[in-house]
Enzyme design. Structure first.
Site, PDB file in Angstrom:
ATOM      1  N   HIS A  99      51.688  28.173 -35.024  1.00 44.67           N
ATOM      2  CA  HIS A  99      51.584  26.728 -34.773  1.00 44.67           C
ATOM      3  C   HIS A  99      50.330  26.462 -33.939  1.00 44.67           C
ATOM      4  O   HIS A  99      49.975  27.253 -33.067  1.00 44.67           O
ATOM      5  CB  HIS A  99      52.835  26.229 -34.045  1.00 44.67           C
ATOM      6  CG  HIS A  99      52.886  24.740 -33.957  1.00 44.67           C
ATOM      7  ND1 HIS A  99      52.177  24.048 -33.008  1.00 44.67           N
ATOM      8  CD2 HIS A  99      53.508  23.817 -34.725  1.00 44.67           C
ATOM      9  CE1 HIS A  99      52.384  22.750 -33.196  1.00 44.67           C
ATOM     10  NE2 HIS A  99      53.185  22.585 -34.229  1.00 44.67           N
ATOM     11  N   SER A 127      52.371  14.161 -37.693  1.00 43.41           N
ATOM     12  CA  SER A 127      52.756  12.753 -37.674  1.00 43.41           C
ATOM     13  C   SER A 127      53.467  12.295 -38.949  1.00 43.41           C
ATOM     14  O   SER A 127      53.242  11.191 -39.430  1.00 43.41           O
ATOM     15  CB  SER A 127      51.546  11.866 -37.366  1.00 43.41           C
ATOM     16  OG  SER A 127      51.016  12.192 -36.082  1.00 43.41           O
ATOM     17  N   GLU A 152      49.784  24.646 -31.513  1.00 46.33           N
ATOM     18  CA  GLU A 152      49.978  24.670 -30.056  1.00 46.33           C
ATOM     19  C   GLU A 152      49.972  26.105 -29.535  1.00 46.33           C
ATOM     20  O   GLU A 152      49.499  26.371 -28.428  1.00 46.33           O
ATOM     21  CB  GLU A 152      51.275  23.920 -29.688  1.00 46.33           C
ATOM     22  CG  GLU A 152      51.088  22.410 -29.832  1.00 46.33           C
ATOM     23  CD  GLU A 152      52.336  21.631 -30.184  1.00 46.33           C
ATOM     24  OE1 GLU A 152      53.460  22.140 -30.006  1.00 46.33           O
ATOM     25  OE2 GLU A 152      52.185  20.481 -30.651  1.00 46.33           O
ATOM     26  N   GLY A 181      51.110  15.042 -33.443  1.00 42.58           N
ATOM     27  CA  GLY A 181      51.507  14.290 -32.259  1.00 42.58           C
ATOM     28  C   GLY A 181      50.581  13.132 -31.930  1.00 42.58           C
ATOM     29  O   GLY A 181      50.646  12.563 -30.852  1.00 42.58           O
ATOM     30  N   GLU A 211      48.916  21.899 -41.243  1.00 42.59           N
ATOM     31  CA  GLU A 211      49.002  20.913 -40.171  1.00 42.59           C
ATOM     32  C   GLU A 211      47.623  20.708 -39.557  1.00 42.59           C
ATOM     33  O   GLU A 211      47.210  21.476 -38.688  1.00 42.59           O
ATOM     34  CB  GLU A 211      49.959  21.408 -39.081  1.00 42.59           C
ATOM     35  CG  GLU A 211      51.366  21.653 -39.561  1.00 42.59           C
ATOM     36  CD  GLU A 211      52.360  21.615 -38.401  1.00 42.59           C
ATOM     37  OE1 GLU A 211      53.216  20.738 -38.405  1.00 42.59           O
ATOM     38  OE2 GLU A 211      52.240  22.441 -37.485  1.00 42.59           O
ATOM     39  N   GLY A 225      57.552  17.185 -36.308  1.00 45.30           N
ATOM     40  CA  GLY A 225      57.720  17.344 -34.867  1.00 45.30           C
ATOM     41  C   GLY A 225      58.491  16.171 -34.297  1.00 45.30           C
ATOM     42  O   GLY A 225      59.721  16.100 -34.377  1.00 45.30           O
ATOM     43  N   GLY A 226      57.759  15.208 -33.741  1.00 46.02           N
ATOM     44  CA  GLY A 226      58.367  14.086 -33.032  1.00 46.02           C
ATOM     45  C   GLY A 226      59.525  13.416 -33.770  1.00 46.02           C
ATOM     46  O   GLY A 226      60.587  13.164 -33.177  1.00 46.02           O
ATOM     47  N   ASN A 244      60.602  20.740 -36.058  1.00 45.60           N
ATOM     48  CA  ASN A 244      60.144  21.547 -34.931  1.00 45.60           C
ATOM     49  C   ASN A 244      60.416  20.764 -33.652  1.00 45.60           C
ATOM     50  O   ASN A 244      59.728  19.785 -33.363  1.00 45.60           O
ATOM     51  CB  ASN A 244      58.637  21.827 -35.103  1.00 45.60           C
ATOM     52  CG  ASN A 244      58.033  22.535 -33.904  1.00 45.60           C
ATOM     53  OD1 ASN A 244      58.749  23.004 -33.020  1.00 45.60           O
ATOM     54  ND2 ASN A 244      56.704  22.610 -33.870  1.00 45.60           N
ATOM     55  N   TRP A 245      61.429  21.199 -32.922  1.00 45.14           N
ATOM     56  CA  TRP A 245      61.840  20.446 -31.739  1.00 45.14           C
ATOM     57  C   TRP A 245      60.956  20.746 -30.531  1.00 45.14           C
ATOM     58  O   TRP A 245      61.115  20.138 -29.469  1.00 45.14           O
ATOM     59  CB  TRP A 245      63.316  20.740 -31.407  1.00 45.14           C
ATOM     60  CG  TRP A 245      64.281  20.257 -32.452  1.00 45.14           C
ATOM     61  CD1 TRP A 245      63.979  19.629 -33.637  1.00 45.14           C
ATOM     62  CD2 TRP A 245      65.718  20.357 -32.416  1.00 45.14           C
ATOM     63  NE1 TRP A 245      65.131  19.344 -34.328  1.00 45.14           N
ATOM     64  CE2 TRP A 245      66.212  19.777 -33.601  1.00 45.14           C
ATOM     65  CE3 TRP A 245      66.635  20.891 -31.491  1.00 45.14           C
ATOM     66  CZ2 TRP A 245      67.584  19.709 -33.890  1.00 45.14           C
ATOM     67  CZ3 TRP A 245      67.994  20.824 -31.779  1.00 45.14           C
ATOM     68  CH2 TRP A 245      68.463  20.236 -32.958  1.00 45.14           C
ATOM     69  N   LYS A 246      60.059  21.724 -30.671  1.00 48.08           N
ATOM     70  CA  LYS A 246      59.137  22.082 -29.578  1.00 48.08           C
ATOM     71  C   LYS A 246      59.919  22.313 -28.277  1.00 48.08           C
ATOM     72  O   LYS A 246      61.029  22.848 -28.329  1.00 48.08           O
ATOM     73  CB  LYS A 246      58.049  21.007 -29.450  1.00 48.08           C
ATOM     74  CG  LYS A 246      57.343  20.750 -30.784  1.00 48.08           C
ATOM     75  CD  LYS A 246      56.074  19.969 -30.664  1.00 48.08           C
ATOM     76  CE  LYS A 246      55.471  19.778 -32.059  1.00 48.08           C
ATOM     77  NZ  LYS A 246      54.174  19.125 -32.055  1.00 48.08           N
TER      78      LYS A 246
HETATM   79  P1  PGA Z   1      54.344  15.836 -35.099  1.00 51.90           P
HETATM   80  O1  PGA Z   1      54.321  17.440 -34.953  1.00 51.90           O
HETATM   81  O2  PGA Z   1      55.221  15.536 -36.288  1.00 51.90           O
HETATM   82  O3  PGA Z   1      54.943  15.352 -33.812  1.00 51.90           O
HETATM   83  O4  PGA Z   1      52.945  15.405 -35.309  1.00 51.90           O
HETATM   84  C1  PGA Z   1      54.226  18.280 -36.069  1.00 51.90           C
HETATM   85  C2  PGA Z   1      54.202  19.718 -35.622  1.00 51.90           C
HETATM   86  O5  PGA Z   1      53.597  20.008 -34.583  1.00 51.90           O
HETATM   87  O6  PGA Z   1      54.768  20.598 -36.286  1.00 51.90           O
END
Ligand code: PGA
Length: 254
Positions: free
Chosen positions: A96, A214, A98, A174, A168, A235-236, A10-12
């Protein structure tokens, strides 16, 4: 039944078209010999075309990060599932945390989006997870069960079997603080039990449950060795081709 591992990045809101193309190129180079893992990336909407062109025939699938429930209409700034599909997406992230916390998406809207994805021929990656306050209050199972219940209510079994669930925990996203393999496995087993209770047995056997929050090269193998952890939503670490590839390799070795 052995489920084929599924790792999604997930590149956000990172990587505009030029940077996204460079990352896709690096991924394509790294991924030539990973055979038994399904891999997808979810670039920002404006970068999907560039990434789709770069990853054509690579075996890496594309995912949208969000969709509007309608097929089309006067919804300035929104993107439909039909348009994601036409742009080359096979999957779409839905719910998600977010989206839920920063953009006010509730369970009912998430359910509409899941239906819209099905209508458009996209496979949903349905994100669920509790906040730290909910976990501290001992409500994590109730929260995740409610999120699943509303999102999957009334869904035909053959469609439900195509859903990916991404567990998640919000406190792990994050933050650099992932759930422990045991904590994650416990919730994944709960999700699987929910599916078995609501659907015919093949659904619970087939649905892949990703862990997200994470996930890094250093913790991926321990998480992915758990029996109900079928992959990762990253994500990251998905913004770095080497890190993402290391996580995919961990999934391949599970
Ligand atoms: P993260 O994000 O790996 O940066 O914790 C995961 C996500 O939000 O899907």
């Amino acid at each position: 039944m052995a489920r084929r591992p599924f790792v999604a990045g997930n590149w956000k809101m990172y990587k505009g078209p030029v940077e996204a193309d460079a990352l896709a190129m690096a991924l394509k180079r790294a991924l030539v010999d990973v055979g038994n893992v399904d891999v997808a990336v979810a670039p920002p909407m404006v970068s999907i075309a560039a990434v789709a062109a770069r990853l054509r025939h690579s075996g890496v699938a594309l995912a949208g990060q969000n969709l509007h429930p309608a097929a089309e209409g006067a919804f300035t700034g929104e993107t439909s599932g039909e348009h994601l599909k036409a742009a080359g997406c096979a999957y779409v992230l839905i719910g998600h945390s977010e989206r839920r916390t920063l953009f006010g998406e509730d369970d009912a809207l998430v359910a509409q989006k899941v239906s819209a994805a099905m209508r458009a021929g996209l496979l949903p990656i349905l994100c669920v997870g509790e906040t730290l306050a909910e976990r501290d209050a001992g409500q994590e199972v109730a929260v995740v069960t409610r999120q699943l219940e509303v999102a999957l209510r009334g869904m035909p079994a053959d469609q439900a079997a195509g859903v990916t669930v991404a567990y998640e925990p919000v406190w792990a996203i994050g933050t650099g603080r992932s759930a422990s393999p045991a904590q994650a496995q416990e919730m994944h087993a709960t999700v699987r039990a929910f599916l078995h209770a609501r659907f015919p047995a093949f659904v619970g056997a087939q649905v892949r449950i990703q862990y997200g929050g994470s996930v890094k090269p250093g913790n991926a193998a321990a998480l992915l060795s758990q029996p109900d952890i079928d992959g990762a939503l990253v994500g990251g670490a998905s913004l770095d081709a080497d890190d993402f590839f290391a996580i995919i390799r961990a999934a391949a070795g599970r």
